[in-house]
Design a protein around this motif. Structure first.
Motif, PDB file in Angstrom:
ATOM      1  N   ILE A  17       0.831  -1.205   0.000  1.00 43.44           N
ATOM      2  CA  ILE A  17       0.000   0.000   0.000  1.00 43.44           C
ATOM      3  C   ILE A  17       0.866   1.256   0.000  1.00 43.44           C
ATOM      4  O   ILE A  17       0.630   2.189  -0.767  1.00 43.44           O
ATOM      5  CB  ILE A  17      -0.945   0.003   1.214  1.00 43.44           C
ATOM      6  CG1 ILE A  17      -1.927  -1.167   1.128  1.00 43.44           C
ATOM      7  CG2 ILE A  17      -1.717   1.320   1.296  1.00 43.44           C
ATOM      8  CD1 ILE A  17      -2.802  -1.335   2.355  1.00 43.44           C
ATOM      9  N   GLY A  18       1.887   1.272   0.845  1.00 45.58           N
ATOM     10  CA  GLY A  18       2.731   2.453   0.951  1.00 45.58           C
ATOM     11  C   GLY A  18       3.433   2.801  -0.351  1.00 45.58           C
ATOM     12  O   GLY A  18       3.571   3.979  -0.699  1.00 45.58           O
ATOM     13  N   LYS A  58      -2.723  -4.182  -8.013  1.00 47.97           N
ATOM     14  CA  LYS A  58      -2.096  -4.986  -9.061  1.00 47.97           C
ATOM     15  C   LYS A  58      -0.851  -5.724  -8.605  1.00 47.97           C
ATOM     16  O   LYS A  58      -0.556  -6.808  -9.103  1.00 47.97           O
ATOM     17  CB  LYS A  58      -1.722  -4.079 -10.245  1.00 47.97           C
ATOM     18  CG  LYS A  58      -2.900  -3.542 -11.017  1.00 47.97           C
ATOM     19  CD  LYS A  58      -2.431  -2.740 -12.228  1.00 47.97           C
ATOM     20  CE  LYS A  58      -3.608  -2.227 -13.027  1.00 47.97           C
ATOM     21  NZ  LYS A  58      -3.185  -1.464 -14.229  1.00 47.97           N
ATOM     22  N   ASN A  59      -0.102  -5.153  -7.712  1.00 49.63           N
ATOM     23  CA  ASN A  59       1.249  -5.653  -7.455  1.00 49.63           C
ATOM     24  C   ASN A  59       1.445  -6.250  -6.073  1.00 49.63           C
ATOM     25  O   ASN A  59       2.527  -6.201  -5.512  1.00 49.63           O
ATOM     26  CB  ASN A  59       2.258  -4.517  -7.677  1.00 49.63           C
ATOM     27  CG  ASN A  59       2.212  -3.983  -9.093  1.00 49.63           C
ATOM     28  OD1 ASN A  59       2.216  -4.762 -10.043  1.00 49.63           O
ATOM     29  ND2 ASN A  59       2.162  -2.676  -9.234  1.00 49.63           N
ATOM     30  N   LYS A  95      -3.313 -11.212  -5.570  1.00 52.58           N
ATOM     31  CA  LYS A  95      -2.329 -11.979  -6.337  1.00 52.58           C
ATOM     32  C   LYS A  95      -2.473 -13.494  -6.176  1.00 52.58           C
ATOM     33  O   LYS A  95      -2.561 -14.220  -7.170  1.00 52.58           O
ATOM     34  CB  LYS A  95      -0.914 -11.520  -5.960  1.00 52.58           C
ATOM     35  CG  LYS A  95       0.180 -12.091  -6.841  1.00 52.58           C
ATOM     36  CD  LYS A  95       1.527 -11.458  -6.501  1.00 52.58           C
ATOM     37  CE  LYS A  95       2.635 -11.990  -7.406  1.00 52.58           C
ATOM     38  NZ  LYS A  95       3.945 -11.357  -7.080  1.00 52.58           N
ATOM     39  N   PRO A  96      -2.527 -14.042  -4.943  1.00 53.86           N
ATOM     40  CA  PRO A  96      -2.672 -15.501  -4.826  1.00 53.86           C
ATOM     41  C   PRO A  96      -4.032 -16.008  -5.304  1.00 53.86           C
ATOM     42  O   PRO A  96      -4.128 -17.124  -5.821  1.00 53.86           O
ATOM     43  CB  PRO A  96      -2.482 -15.765  -3.324  1.00 53.86           C
ATOM     44  CG  PRO A  96      -2.767 -14.461  -2.661  1.00 53.86           C
ATOM     45  CD  PRO A  96      -2.324 -13.410  -3.623  1.00 53.86           C
ATOM     46  N   LEU A 141      -7.958  -3.809 -12.601  1.00 54.61           N
ATOM     47  CA  LEU A 141      -6.731  -4.371 -12.047  1.00 54.61           C
ATOM     48  C   LEU A 141      -6.174  -5.545 -12.849  1.00 54.61           C
ATOM     49  O   LEU A 141      -4.971  -5.804 -12.815  1.00 54.61           O
ATOM     50  CB  LEU A 141      -6.984  -4.831 -10.607  1.00 54.61           C
ATOM     51  CG  LEU A 141      -7.312  -3.724  -9.609  1.00 54.61           C
ATOM     52  CD1 LEU A 141      -7.765  -4.326  -8.285  1.00 54.61           C
ATOM     53  CD2 LEU A 141      -6.122  -2.801  -9.404  1.00 54.61           C
ATOM     54  N   LEU A 142      -7.031  -6.247 -13.593  1.00 56.61           N
ATOM     55  CA  LEU A 142      -6.600  -7.512 -14.203  1.00 56.61           C
ATOM     56  C   LEU A 142      -6.682  -7.549 -15.723  1.00 56.61           C
ATOM     57  O   LEU A 142      -6.190  -8.512 -16.325  1.00 56.61           O
ATOM     58  CB  LEU A 142      -7.433  -8.661 -13.626  1.00 56.61           C
ATOM     59  CG  LEU A 142      -7.323  -8.854 -12.112  1.00 56.61           C
ATOM     60  CD1 LEU A 142      -8.270  -9.973 -11.654  1.00 56.61           C
ATOM     61  CD2 LEU A 142      -5.893  -9.174 -11.703  1.00 56.61           C
TER      62      LEU A 142
END
Length: 293
Positions: free
Chosen positions: A13-14, A161-162, A167-168, A291-292
């Motif tokens: 997030i940061g 996204k990252n 992600k999983p 996002l995808l």
């Protein structure tokens, strides 16, 4: 140039917030134990906080681990200790930050399937994570500050996204294991990371907002519907469900707590909606498409 200070700002997030604040013309300082950043020494914190537009506290050990006694202590201490350090450093400022936004979590609310939790109409949980958030907020609101407005941002699962939770789940969906988890009825509260950033901009600009604010999409959905939308977005035609026992076994293997998947989080951002905040990504389909795809 207005200054933003982000503590614990090297995570998922940061990193995003740093990029977006810099793109909108802010100077961003990161507080971290990594070399090249502002240190956690009191004198360095106070210097960084002087004349800041906002201090955003994201520090804290991830809850995505086995909740052993040692990890439980680290999860709690990493939140309460850093909050106290920040508060003391702000009190030492000659020109205090205008706004201090402290991390908090929707995990403070009781698991609910049919009753939406808002900032004013809610039941608080009694499990470990709810207790952590209670003590975290107690440390935060224990500081009385005349010149610094304070907001505890009770945040749901952040989708980006990252990294983060998405992600999983995308990986599982693409290999055919993206079915519902357990009975799929547990409610999933979430927020697109860009809306998280926009909420921070919104609270900076709205001086009347302070205290507890829910940071989550206005459209939570159940796990079954979320996984269906995720499979549809990544064009996964098969989604084998994960039975409850399988979740318990799998969680043990990968070193996390099954309750992070099985608990039902039904949270609504009433204060933001009442204040006129407009979400760019209010529904999951629009968020996943961004996002995808």
């Amino acid at each position: 140039m207005k200054k933003v200070v982000i503590t614990g700002g090297r995570g998922f997030i940061g990193t995003y917030l740093t990029k977006r604040f810099e793109e909108t013309g802010y100077k961003v300082l990161i507080v971290s134990r990594e070399p090249g950043n502002v240190s956690w020494k009191p004198i360095d914190l106070t210097e960084a906080f002087e004349d800041a537009e906002i201090v955003i506290n994201l520090a804290g050990k991830s809850i995505n681990c086995r909740h052993t006694p040692a990890n439980k202590k680290a999860i709690l201490d990493s939140r309460t200790d850093t909050t106290i350090w920040i508060g003391n450093a702000i009190l030492a400022c000659k020109n205090s930050p205008k706004l201090w936004v402290n991390g908090s979590a929707c995990g403070i609310y009781k698991s609910s399937f049919d009753h939406a939790m808002t900032e004013t109409e809610a039941e608080l949980g009694d499990d470990f994570l709810a207790g952590v958030v209670r003590q975290w907020e107690k440390a935060f609101f224990g500081f009385s500050m005349q010149n610094t407005r304070k907001i505890a941002l009770r945040t749901s699962v952040v989708l980006g996204k990252n990294g983060g939770a998405l992600k999983p789940l995308v990986w599982l969906s693409r290999i055919g294991l993206g079915g519902k988890q357990a009975d799929g009825n547990q409610i999933f509260s979430w927020i697109h990371i860009e809306d998280y950033f926009r909420i921070l901009q919104f609270v900076i600009a709205n001086n009347a907002l302070e205290g507890i604010i829910n940071c989550t999409s206005p459209e939570p959905l159940n796990n079954k519907s979320f996984m269906y939308s995720l499979r549809k977005t990544v064009r996964a035609h098969v989604g084998i469900p994960a039975p409850k026992m399988g979740i318990y076994l799998g969680a043990k293997l990968i070193g996390m707590e099954p309750e992070l998947i099985l608990n039902s989080s039904y949270v609504i951002p009433k204060r933001l909606l009442d204040a006129g905040f407009k979400f760019t990504y209010p529904v999951i389909e629009k968020a996943l498409d961004d996002l995808l795809i």
